[in-house]
Structure formats: C-alpha cells, structure tokens
Design a protein around this motif. Structure first.
Motif, PDB file in Angstrom:
ATOM      1  N   ALA A   1       0.834  -1.209   0.000  1.00 33.72           N
ATOM      2  CA  ALA A   1       0.000   0.000   0.000  1.00 33.72           C
ATOM      3  C   ALA A   1       0.867   1.255   0.000  1.00 33.72           C
ATOM      4  CB  ALA A   1      -0.922  -0.018   1.220  1.00 33.72           C
ATOM      5  N   TYR A   2       1.933   1.244   0.782  1.00 35.87           N
ATOM      6  CA  TYR A   2       2.836   2.403   0.798  1.00 35.87           C
ATOM      7  C   TYR A   2       3.565   2.558  -0.530  1.00 35.87           C
ATOM      8  CZ  TYR A   2       2.148   2.785   5.849  1.00 35.87           C
ATOM      9  OH  TYR A   2       1.598   2.962   7.089  1.00 35.87           O
ATOM     10  N   VAL A   3       3.980   1.447  -1.105  1.00 33.54           N
ATOM     11  CA  VAL A   3       4.665   1.515  -2.402  1.00 33.54           C
ATOM     12  C   VAL A   3       3.729   2.048  -3.473  1.00 33.54           C
ATOM     13  CG1 VAL A   3       5.751   0.130  -4.209  1.00 33.54           C
ATOM     14  CG2 VAL A   3       6.302  -0.298  -1.818  1.00 33.54           C
ATOM     15  N   ALA A   4       2.485   1.614  -3.447  1.00 32.45           N
ATOM     16  CA  ALA A   4       1.520   2.096  -4.441  1.00 32.45           C
ATOM     17  C   ALA A   4       1.255   3.590  -4.295  1.00 32.45           C
ATOM     18  CB  ALA A   4       0.208   1.318  -4.306  1.00 32.45           C
TER      19      ALA A   4
ATOM     20  N   ASP B   1       2.496   7.914   8.089  1.00 32.42           N
ATOM     21  CA  ASP B   1       1.135   7.512   7.740  1.00 32.42           C
ATOM     22  C   ASP B   1       0.408   6.927   8.949  1.00 32.42           C
ATOM     23  OD1 ASP B   1      -1.010   6.684   5.698  1.00 32.42           O
ATOM     24  OD2 ASP B   1      -0.503   4.809   6.723  1.00 32.42           O
ATOM     25  N   TYR B   2      -0.804   7.350   9.107  1.00 33.78           N
ATOM     26  CA  TYR B   2      -1.680   6.807  10.153  1.00 33.78           C
ATOM     27  C   TYR B   2      -2.899   6.112   9.570  1.00 33.78           C
ATOM     28  CZ  TYR B   2      -5.425   6.839  13.640  1.00 33.78           C
ATOM     29  OH  TYR B   2      -6.458   6.480  14.459  1.00 33.78           O
ATOM     30  N   LEU B   3      -3.512   6.718   8.540  1.00 30.25           N
ATOM     31  CA  LEU B   3      -4.797   6.244   8.051  1.00 30.25           C
ATOM     32  C   LEU B   3      -4.695   4.852   7.427  1.00 30.25           C
ATOM     33  CD1 LEU B   3      -7.762   6.969   7.682  1.00 30.25           C
ATOM     34  CD2 LEU B   3      -7.172   8.024   5.493  1.00 30.25           C
ATOM     35  N   ILE B   4      -3.707   4.661   6.541  1.00 32.42           N
ATOM     36  CA  ILE B   4      -3.587   3.368   5.861  1.00 32.42           C
ATOM     37  C   ILE B   4      -3.269   2.260   6.863  1.00 32.42           C
ATOM     38  CG2 ILE B   4      -2.265   2.071   4.135  1.00 32.42           C
ATOM     39  CD1 ILE B   4      -1.896   4.617   2.590  1.00 32.42           C
ATOM     40  N   ALA B   5      -2.358   2.544   7.803  1.00 27.50           N
ATOM     41  CA  ALA B   5      -2.000   1.523   8.789  1.00 27.50           C
ATOM     42  C   ALA B   5      -3.183   1.175   9.684  1.00 27.50           C
ATOM     43  CB  ALA B   5      -0.824   2.019   9.628  1.00 27.50           C
ATOM     44  N   TYR B   6      -3.969   2.161  10.056  1.00 25.15           N
ATOM     45  CA  TYR B   6      -5.105   1.899  10.939  1.00 25.15           C
ATOM     46  C   TYR B   6      -6.205   1.118  10.230  1.00 25.15           C
ATOM     47  CZ  TYR B   6      -8.780   2.797  14.370  1.00 25.15           C
ATOM     48  OH  TYR B   6      -9.780   2.646  15.298  1.00 25.15           O
TER      49      TYR B   6
ATOM     50  N   TYR C   1       0.538  -2.794  14.840  1.00 23.48           N
ATOM     51  CA  TYR C   1       0.403  -1.360  14.624  1.00 23.48           C
ATOM     52  C   TYR C   1       1.767  -0.691  14.508  1.00 23.48           C
ATOM     53  CZ  TYR C   1      -4.630  -1.247  15.530  1.00 23.48           C
ATOM     54  OH  TYR C   1      -5.984  -1.417  15.445  1.00 23.48           O
ATOM     55  N   THR C   2       1.770   0.451  13.825  1.00 30.36           N
ATOM     56  CA  THR C   2       2.991   1.240  13.667  1.00 30.36           C
ATOM     57  C   THR C   2       2.966   2.425  14.646  1.00 30.36           C
ATOM     58  OG1 THR C   2       1.952   2.476  11.867  1.00 30.36           O
ATOM     59  CG2 THR C   2       3.306   0.572  11.262  1.00 30.36           C
TER      60      THR C   2
ATOM     61  N   LEU D   1       0.730   6.685  18.595  1.00 32.82           N
ATOM     62  CA  LEU D   1       0.520   8.037  19.097  1.00 32.82           C
ATOM     63  C   LEU D   1      -0.946   8.292  19.448  1.00 32.82           C
ATOM     64  CD1 LEU D   1       2.769  10.197  16.729  1.00 32.82           C
ATOM     65  CD2 LEU D   1       3.162   9.679  19.130  1.00 32.82           C
ATOM     66  N   ALA D   2      -1.844   7.677  18.711  1.00 37.15           N
ATOM     67  CA  ALA D   2      -3.271   7.874  19.004  1.00 37.15           C
ATOM     68  C   ALA D   2      -3.669   7.255  20.330  1.00 37.15           C
ATOM     69  CB  ALA D   2      -4.118   7.280  17.875  1.00 37.15           C
ATOM     70  N   GLY D   3      -2.838   6.361  20.889  1.00 40.31           N
ATOM     71  CA  GLY D   3      -3.148   5.736  22.167  1.00 40.31           C
ATOM     72  C   GLY D   3      -3.076   6.676  23.349  1.00 40.31           C
ATOM     73  N   PHE D   4      -2.510   7.868  23.168  1.00 38.55           N
ATOM     74  CA  PHE D   4      -2.464   8.828  24.271  1.00 38.55           C
ATOM     75  C   PHE D   4      -3.805   9.532  24.464  1.00 38.55           C
ATOM     76  CE2 PHE D   4       1.973   8.272  23.252  1.00 38.55           C
ATOM     77  CZ  PHE D   4       2.605   8.320  24.481  1.00 38.55           C
ATOM     78  N   SER D   5      -4.721   9.371  23.533  1.00 38.96           N
ATOM     79  CA  SER D   5      -6.074   9.923  23.669  1.00 38.96           C
ATOM     80  C   SER D   5      -7.027   8.776  23.951  1.00 38.96           C
ATOM     81  CB  SER D   5      -6.488  10.663  22.389  1.00 38.96           C
ATOM     82  OG  SER D   5      -5.635  11.759  22.155  1.00 38.96           O
TER      83      SER D   5
END
Length: 303
Positions: free
Chosen positions: A171-174, A236-241, A250-251, A256-260
C-alpha cells in the motif's frame, strides 16, 4: 590688415574636456522595496511554520499543571523529563517501533527498485502505450490518497493481504510509486544516449549499464524519491489503521493515538512521543538535504 579676435590655445595648455552628461541615479528604493516585502513574507511564513514545532517541544518538557493551565506559558517553569519517560515506558512502544522500521525500510527499498526500473523503461524504450502510461501515472498522482483507500482495502481483502506486513508495504509503495517514477524519469531523460552506446561498445549488457552507468547518474533522483517514500511511510496513520486489525502489528503513528482515551488526552506524553517520533525523519532529512534539493530541482524541470 586686421588681426583675428578669435582666441587660440597657447602651446602647452591643456584642452578642456567635454562636459559629461549626468547619469541617472539607480532606483535603489524601487529595488529595496520588493526585497523588504519578500523578506517580511518569508519571515512570517517561517514563524507560522516553526511555531507548532516550538510549542510541541515546549509542551514536552512541561509538567502536567503547566500543560493544562489556561494562561499560555512560553517556556517551562519547571522542566521535566517525566513525559519522555512515560512515553518510552508505555506498553508496546518497542513493538510498534519494530513494526514501523520493518515496514518503512521495505517500502523505501521496494519503491526505489520498482521506480528505477519503471522510469528506465519509460525513458529509454519505445513501445506502444508509453505516453498513455505516463499520463496515467500523472493522473494517479493527482488523486487524493483518501479517495483510493476504499478500493485499495477491497482489493487487499480479496487478495488476503489485510493485517499483514506485505499488504501494508504494498500500500505504501503504491502511494509513492507515481511520484518516484515521474521524478526519476526526468533524470533518465537528461542522461545522453551516447553514454549508453559507449558502454555497449565496450561490451556492457543491459543490467550492467543500468547498475554501473545509469544508476550513479540518477542518484540525486533516487535520493529524492527515497526521502519522499520514507516520510510518507513513516508518518502515515490512516492506511496503517485501516489495513491492520491486530494491535501487535500497529505502527508508531497508530501508537501516538493511544495517548487519547475515553478518560482524556495525555498532552504532555503525546507531545513527548511526537518529539521522539519526529527525530528519525529530521535526522534522515539533515543527512540528505543537499542531494534532496538538487535532485528535486533538477528532476522537476527535465523530461
């Protein structure tokens, strides 16, 4: 006999030089005004761009009572490393760091290899549909990445590539491949064909020419595309999530989103984690910044 009253120059007396025309003074005020305006706009732009970074680092060193105060505190009154300690000791940090490293390194290497070969083929070989492919690459590059997320998710679901490193890497390569091909193709076009012909006369094959002749010449373009691929995959956050379901895969952006949480947001820990998260990108950019600027400017105006 009358004597002439016209005066004659005496012997040895210097002849008067003709009067020089006055030269107009250069319009210094007109030249300085555009410079002042341009410099002022540049300084304002830099301040607007730097302020979020400054506030992130500033908040990372503040204790909790200074972070949540209603009055802005421009410098920490009681600097502390507690936020960094809490970020580093959070559950799964090393696992997420390993996942990000694996995915980013593989995506960068694969995008360089595929982009290099594709740009070489599109610039050196003549085949039917070559222009259509170039137009399609440029068109795909202009489409927002969010618009391609759902088709990409459905395709990977059919192929069984969800929740895997392979699917995330592809996905990242694309996402970075159209930019990589377009930039590196500009460098291939700028290389004279006579260099390849001389290498063929010396007995070099196709892969030998690609590796020993063309690859060093297009190195600035390779570095520029590698930096772009690294930043895109690392941040990137959206593609990984969307692509990953197992939390153990998870990356760091998802970490980072785990702090909220439902209980609130740990702003101090979040800012400290963001500082740690941005260090690899800053270091990598500082190492290759000269080649990056030269590669972007050279490859953007050719081809």
């Amino acid at each position: 006999m009358t004597l002439s009253t016209q005066s004659r120059p005496t012997a040895g007396a210097p002849t008067p030089a003709p009067a020089a025309l006055p030269t107009p003074a250069p319009p210094r005020t007109r030249r300085r005004r555009p410079r002042i305006v341009a410099n002022t706009v540049a300084v304002l732009f830099c301040l607007v761009w730097v302020f979020p970074l400054y506030w992130m680092v500033n908040t990372a060193f503040k204790p909790a009572d200074e972070v949540t105060t209603m009055t802005p505190i421009w410098l920490p009154l009681h600097p502390t490393f507690e936020n960094f300690t809490r970020a580093l000791t959070q559950d799964g940090f090393l696992v997420y760091l390993r996942n990000s490293t694996i995915v980013v390194v593989a995506a960068v290497l694969l995008s360089i290899v595929v982009g290099f070969l594709a740009s070489a083929a599109l610039s050196r070989f003549r085949f039917r549909g070559r222009r259509a492919i170039l137009v399609a690459i440029l068109f795909v590059q202009m489409i927002p990445s969010g618009a391609l997320l759902i088709p990409l998710f459905l395709s990977f679901q059919t192929l069984g590539l969800l929740n895997s490193y392979v699917g995330l890497i592809l996905a990242y390569v694309a996402s970075v491949l159209p930019f990589s091909i377009w930039v590196m193709r500009g460098f291939f076009v700028s290389v004279p064909v006579e260099i390849e012909e001389a290498a063929k006369v010396d007995g070099a094959g196709t892969f030998r020419i690609l590796w020993s002749v063309l690859f060093p010449l297009v190195m600035p373009g390779v570095i520029a595309t590698s930096v772009f691929a690294f930043i895109a995959a690392w941040n990137d956050y959206l593609i990984a999530y969307v692509m990953l379901k197992d939390q153990g895969m998870y990356t760091l952006p998802v970490w980072l989103a785990g702090f909220s949480t439902n209980k609130g947001t740990d702003f101090g820990g979040l800012m400290a984690a963001s500082v740690l998260f941005s260090i690899p990108v800053v270091v990598f950019f500082l190492i290759v910044q000269r080649r990056l600027v030269s590669g972007m400017t050279a490859g953007a105006v050719k081809g």
